[in-house]
Motif scaffolding. Structure first.
Motif, mmCIF file in Angstrom:
data_model
loop_
_atom_site.group_PDB
_atom_site.id
_atom_site.type_symbol
_atom_site.label_atom_id
_atom_site.label_comp_id
_atom_site.label_asym_id
_atom_site.label_seq_id
_atom_site.Cartn_x
_atom_site.Cartn_y
_atom_site.Cartn_z
ATOM 1 N N ASN A 294 2.141 15.274 19.695
ATOM 2 C CA ASN A 294 2.502 16.237 18.768
ATOM 3 C C ASN A 294 2.887 15.849 17.682
ATOM 4 O OD1 ASN A 294 2.038 18.264 20.907
ATOM 5 N ND2 ASN A 294 4.262 18.132 21.590
ATOM 6 N N LEU A 295 3.752 14.619 17.457
ATOM 7 C CA LEU A 295 4.248 13.994 16.205
ATOM 8 C C LEU A 295 2.947 13.521 15.726
ATOM 9 C CD1 LEU A 295 6.384 13.062 14.526
ATOM 10 C CD2 LEU A 295 6.668 11.132 16.012
ATOM 11 N N SER A 296 1.987 12.532 16.479
ATOM 12 C CA SER A 296 0.896 12.070 15.493
ATOM 13 C C SER A 296 -0.241 13.301 15.036
ATOM 14 C CB SER A 296 0.172 11.269 16.788
ATOM 15 O OG SER A 296 -1.118 10.735 16.316
ATOM 16 N N ASP A 297 -0.262 14.253 15.821
ATOM 17 C CA ASP A 297 -1.255 15.015 15.447
ATOM 18 C C ASP A 297 -0.820 16.132 14.160
ATOM 19 O OD1 ASP A 297 -3.174 14.657 17.335
ATOM 20 O OD2 ASP A 297 -2.944 16.417 18.413
ATOM 21 N N GLU A 298 0.604 16.425 14.197
ATOM 22 C CA GLU A 298 1.067 16.787 13.308
ATOM 23 C C GLU A 298 1.035 16.311 11.926
ATOM 24 O OE1 GLU A 298 5.381 18.835 12.015
ATOM 25 O OE2 GLU A 298 5.182 17.766 13.816
ATOM 26 N N PHE A 299 1.540 14.824 12.014
ATOM 27 C CA PHE A 299 1.439 13.977 10.764
ATOM 28 C C PHE A 299 0.033 13.758 10.252
ATOM 29 C CE2 PHE A 299 1.029 10.016 8.423
ATOM 30 C CZ PHE A 299 1.967 10.018 7.889
ATOM 31 N N ILE A 300 -1.091 13.713 11.001
ATOM 32 C CA ILE A 300 -2.453 13.721 10.824
ATOM 33 C C ILE A 300 -2.850 15.020 10.147
ATOM 34 C CG2 ILE A 300 -4.866 12.970 11.343
ATOM 35 C CD1 ILE A 300 -3.026 10.512 11.199
ATOM 36 N N SER B 249 0.912 -1.195 -0.013
ATOM 37 C CA SER B 249 -0.044 0.087 0.172
ATOM 38 C C SER B 249 0.959 1.309 -0.082
ATOM 39 C CB SER B 249 -1.018 -0.008 1.152
ATOM 40 O OG SER B 249 -1.617 -1.105 1.221
ATOM 41 N N ARG B 250 0.727 2.299 -0.829
ATOM 42 C CA ARG B 250 1.471 3.474 -1.038
ATOM 43 C C ARG B 250 0.391 4.681 -1.159
ATOM 44 N NH1 ARG B 250 4.497 0.223 0.843
ATOM 45 N NH2 ARG B 250 6.614 -0.040 0.046
ATOM 46 N N ASN B 251 -0.651 4.628 -1.805
ATOM 47 C CA ASN B 251 -1.417 5.857 -1.966
ATOM 48 C C ASN B 251 -2.934 5.358 -1.103
ATOM 49 O OD1 ASN B 251 0.280 7.392 -3.641
ATOM 50 N ND2 ASN B 251 -0.250 5.627 -5.249
ATOM 51 N N ILE B 252 -3.289 6.208 -0.142
ATOM 52 C CA ILE B 252 -4.467 6.107 0.525
ATOM 53 C C ILE B 252 -5.146 7.295 0.703
ATOM 54 C CG2 ILE B 252 -5.258 5.323 2.763
ATOM 55 C CD1 ILE B 252 -2.882 3.718 3.394
ATOM 56 N N LEU C 147 -0.658 9.775 1.849
ATOM 57 C CA LEU C 147 -1.986 9.848 2.757
ATOM 58 C C LEU C 147 -2.673 11.254 2.468
ATOM 59 C CD1 LEU C 147 -3.764 8.423 4.700
ATOM 60 C CD2 LEU C 147 -2.540 9.443 6.543
ATOM 61 N N ASP C 148 -3.930 10.856 2.032
ATOM 62 C CA ASP C 148 -4.874 12.221 1.996
ATOM 63 C C ASP C 148 -6.030 11.824 2.532
ATOM 64 O OD1 ASP C 148 -6.246 14.301 1.260
ATOM 65 O OD2 ASP C 148 -6.190 13.782 -0.889
ATOM 66 N N ILE C 149 -6.422 12.684 3.710
ATOM 67 C CA ILE C 149 -7.709 12.564 4.436
ATOM 68 C C ILE C 149 -8.465 13.566 3.966
ATOM 69 C CG2 ILE C 149 -8.601 12.128 6.663
ATOM 70 C CD1 ILE C 149 -5.714 11.072 7.855
ATOM 71 N N GLN C 150 -9.787 13.427 3.737
ATOM 72 C CA GLN C 150 -10.701 14.392 3.341
ATOM 73 C C GLN C 150 -11.868 14.186 4.216
ATOM 74 O OE1 GLN C 150 -11.786 14.233 -0.930
ATOM 75 N NE2 GLN C 150 -9.621 14.434 -1.643
ATOM 76 N N ILE C 151 -12.256 15.256 5.217
ATOM 77 C CA ILE C 151 -13.049 15.367 5.911
ATOM 78 C C ILE C 151 -14.311 16.246 5.717
ATOM 79 C CG2 ILE C 151 -13.476 15.445 8.633
ATOM 80 C CD1 ILE C 151 -10.291 15.065 8.915
ATOM 81 N N TYR C 152 -15.433 15.688 6.020
ATOM 82 C CA TYR C 152 -16.479 16.657 5.585
ATOM 83 C C TYR C 152 -17.656 16.551 6.965
ATOM 84 C CZ TYR C 152 -15.322 16.100 0.611
ATOM 85 O OH TYR C 152 -14.538 15.933 -0.513
ATOM 86 N N VAL C 153 -17.652 17.921 7.385
ATOM 87 C CA VAL C 153 -18.441 18.034 8.575
ATOM 88 C C VAL C 153 -19.784 18.547 8.004
ATOM 89 C CG1 VAL C 153 -18.466 19.284 10.756
ATOM 90 C CG2 VAL C 153 -15.986 18.502 9.891
#
Length: 745
Positions: A668-674, A492-495, A528-534
């Motif tokens: 801090n590391l986790s939040d920055e990455f996400i 897995s490389r593109n998510i 990694l690309d996370i698209q969030i819809y509120v």
């Protein structure tokens, strides 16, 4: 030592070549054995289905009758003949599946050797996206079509043959009509019995057959629902077509209360049908939505339904559909044994969005993958209710713990939240860790899920989640990050993650990804690309910053380890295979002894009594012989556990710190990455046409795995777009493969 050179550069030593040759030989033997087993299983499966499909034809019907007459004088008699023909193939498939899974073992995940162009697959191409069946793939549609053809063909074939028979009888027209209805009821009962033969195969949670074809139980449940509706329709018509002529001829009460010794026992059939109707009515979508508890408790009448069906038709007819029932009994007994053990909840985390994360203690030998789920029962809340939850942690997060996310939606989850809140308030802070006890325990069934990790079979992945549906994808993402960081097999490389939530207070769920799996170098090898819809907020709240929120934890240090039991059908394949083999041999041995020393010497011919004895032998074979195997399995597991180093306490402390206290350096590391990988849009819903168009242009002609976890409407929307793009696909665009992950059980 000799070496082989090319262009003055050493390539492989003779030892390396010898080792490589030996590996190639082993791989060839293993592949040949797997191919041979696959071929044999396909032959057995197709022959079994063909037998039922063509049974209404004169050729197959006469062949079965000749087989019965030829083996009538054996110890098992007619019942044994029908068992061999109709139930034997199911048992043989189970044995072959065990051998296949043992040979396959834990093969390394490798990218499949395919052509340069992506290809369509019947089981991932959505054909129907709306309607009573939900999202239906091409493979499922073919199955539905074949079943419909069988029903119509069998009904038509029987109608023609019965009409020819009745038209030659010298009876009054009224009596002919009544006789025609009774014959039609008899034929519908036989068709319903063939549907019943398939009914229990998808509902066995740890079924070796589901593991073989890599269909998780939560997905196979829909097949049980479809078959359940069809089976009850056939059985209901079967009963009505007898009741109507009985009522017209004035013998309704007499016939309904009749319990024949030779022939079918009508009253037993009435009891079985009433139990089935109660299960059927309460399983309808409207009733389930109104009261899930009513559906759940009423569905336990399956015991009455099955037992009285055996009493109604007798042993030899019941043997035509006993295979699926026996495999279900095997699974149910193992689930019962596993769920007797209580498991420590070692930590509970409360998120602002009304979601809880529970961390449970487990042994290192309990295997699962990132798309697994478990059933939980907390006896302090209810002794009867079991609830399914997706595992939200990767198996690489830790050897001795597993976590699940619980959305507070109903009475049971609300009680659980109150229990955790009370424990947090009452916990004596001055006590030492060694003095504290786990304040909450749970009974666990599982884990269940895919036999092989779905997310490791695609280089390009799209995850679509609605609300708490993000839970399994957190585990998947953490698993991929661990594998990339530790150099384990992972293609897995593109998510792309598309997540639709109602309000922004659900954003802290992303912080549940294990911070220890996050590494800055991952950004170079994982796109990694996370698209969030509120959807229900037009703009972000003032207090929102780069962080996704805070969590309140309630940790329960334990003095005595209590882990999830490993006695599960999806666990150790060798022990599960021994359990199936010994239970089956025990069942057959008990039946042989009963026939040889009780039924045949005493000339017992009573149908309903022999049907009851058959069911007793099935249950006794599993409980007695299978129970002995389970006991040995448990002792072996205890011995293996005792040899393992005691690092559980250390890991528990690490778990409480890293996963729930969220130490500053990790958080801090986790939040920055996400955060850097995320885009948040307010006041709108995902536009899947735009999303898939973007993917098509960016990724090109590749296979893309799409996994959806969320409401039915969300699944339908994604499936509709995939179907549209598949039908009008350009040569340089991807092929999207649809899969769903839901808990509509």
């Amino acid at each position: 030592m000799g070496e082989y050179y090319s262009d003055d550069k050493p390539l492989l030593s003779t030892d390396d070549l010898s080792h490589k040759s030996e590996n190639n030989k082993t791989h060839f033997i293993k592949s040949t054995a797997k191919w041979g087993l696959k071929l044999l299983m396909w032959v057995v499966f197709v022959a079994w289905l063909a037998l039922m499909f063509f049974y209404p034809s004169d050729l197959v019907n006469h062949s079965v009758n000749r087989w019965i007459r030829a083996s009538e004088g054996t110890v098992f008699g007619i019942a044994g003949s029908l068992f061999t023909v109709f139930t034997g193939p199911v048992i043989i498939l189970a044995f072959l599946a065990v051998v296949y899974l043992i040979i396959a073992g834990e093969d390394e995940i490798q990218e499949k050797k395919t052509s340069k162009q992506p290809s369509f697959r019947l089981w991932t191409f959505p054909v129907l996206v709306d309607g009573p069946f939900g999202v239906v793939t091409a493979a499922e549609f073919i199955g539905i079509l074949l079943l419909a053809v069988f029903i119509f063909w069998a009904c038509a074939k029987y109608a023609v043959s019965d009409w020819d028979l009745i038209s030659n009888l010298e009876l009054p027209s009224f009596r002919k009509s009544c006789f025609m209805l009774e014959l039609a009821g008899l034929r519908l009962g036989l068709i319903g019995l063939f549907c019943f033969a398939l009914l229990f195969l998808p509902i066995a949670r740890g079924s070796i057959l589901l593991r073989l074809i890599n269909i998780p139980f939560e997905h196979a449940t829909r097949y049980h629902v479809w078959l359940g509706h069809l089976t009850m329709l056939m059985f209901t018509l079967h009963g009505l077509f007898f009741v109507i002529p009985w009522a017209l001829e004035g013998r309704l009460v007499k016939e309904l209360l009749e319990w024949k010794d030779i022939g079918v026992a009508n009253l037993a059939g009435v009891i079985s049908l009433v139990a089935g109707l109660l299960m059927w009515v309460t399983s309808l979508p409207g009733v389930r939505t109104w009261s899930f508890e009513l559906f759940f408790y009423t569905h336990q009448l399956y015991i009455v339904f099955v037992v009285f069906l055996a009493l109604h038709v007798g042993d030899f007819i019941f043997n035509m559909a006993a295979g699926g029932v026996f495999l279900f009994i095997l699974d149910r007994f193992l689930r019962f044994i596993q769920s007797r053990k209580t498991v420590d909840i070692i930590s509970a985390t409360s998120l602002p969005c009304g979601t809880l994360e529970l961390v449970l203690s487990k042994p290192a030998s309990l295997k699962y993958n990132a798309l697994s789920f478990i059933f939980l029962q907390i006896r302090e809340l209810s002794w009867l209710q079991w609830h399914p939850f997706s595992v939200s942690s990767s198996p690489l997060d830790g050897k001795h713990h597993m976590s699940v996310l619980v959305k507070v939606l109903g009475k049971w989850t609300d009680k659980l939240k109150g229990k955790i809140s009370n424990n947090r308030d009452e916990e004596p802070q001055e006590l030492q860790q060694s003095q504290l006890q786990s304040l909450i325990t749970a009974s666990v069934e599982g884990p269940y899920g895919h036999e092989s990790p779905y997310h490791l079979t695609y280089k390009h992945l799209v995850f679509v989640a609605g609300g708490i549906g993000i839970s399994p994808f957190l585990a998947v993402l953490s698993d991929i990050m661990h594998r990339l960081k530790e150099g384990k097999p992972c293609i897995s490389r593109n998510i792309l993650i598309v997540w639709a939530i109602k309000k922004s207070d659900e954003l802290p769920l992303l912080s549940m990804i294990n911070a220890k799996s996050i590494d800055p170098i991952l950004s170079d090898c994982l796109n990694l690309d996370i698209q969030i819809y509120v959807t229900r907020e037009s703009e972000p709240k003032l207090e929102e910053g780069k962080t996704f929120g805070t969590m309140n934890s309630c940790n329960y240090p334990i003095s005595k380890r209590s882990d999830i039991s490993v006695l599960v059908g999806t666990g150790d394949t060798i022990w599960a295979g021994i359990y199936i083999l010994v239970s089956t041999l025990g069942f057959m041995l008990l039946q042989a002894l009963l026939d040889a020393y009780y039924i045949n010497p005493n000339g017992i011919k009573t149908w309903w009594y022999k049907g009851l004895l058959l069911v007793v032998c099935m249950v006794a074979g599993v409980v007695v012989f299978g129970g002995l195997t389970v006991g040995l399995w448990h002792l072996w597991e205890r011995k293996v556990t005792a040899l393992q180093p005691e690092n559980h306490a250390c890991e528990t402390k690490t778990t409480n710190t890293a996963l729930h206290d969220v130490a500053v350096e990790h958080k801090n590391l986790s939040d920055e990455f996400i955060v850097n990988a995320s885009t948040i849009r307010y006041g709108c819903r995902p536009d899947f046409k735009e999303t898939f168009e973007m993917i098509s242009e960016r990724w090109g002609a590749v296979d893309v795995g799409v996994l959806v976890c969320g409401p039915c409407a969300l699944q339908s929307s994604v499936a509709r777009e995939i179907r549209s793009r598949s039908l009008s696909r350009k040569h340089n665009h991807p092929v999207f493969h649809f899969n769903s992950h839901s808990f509509d059980l």
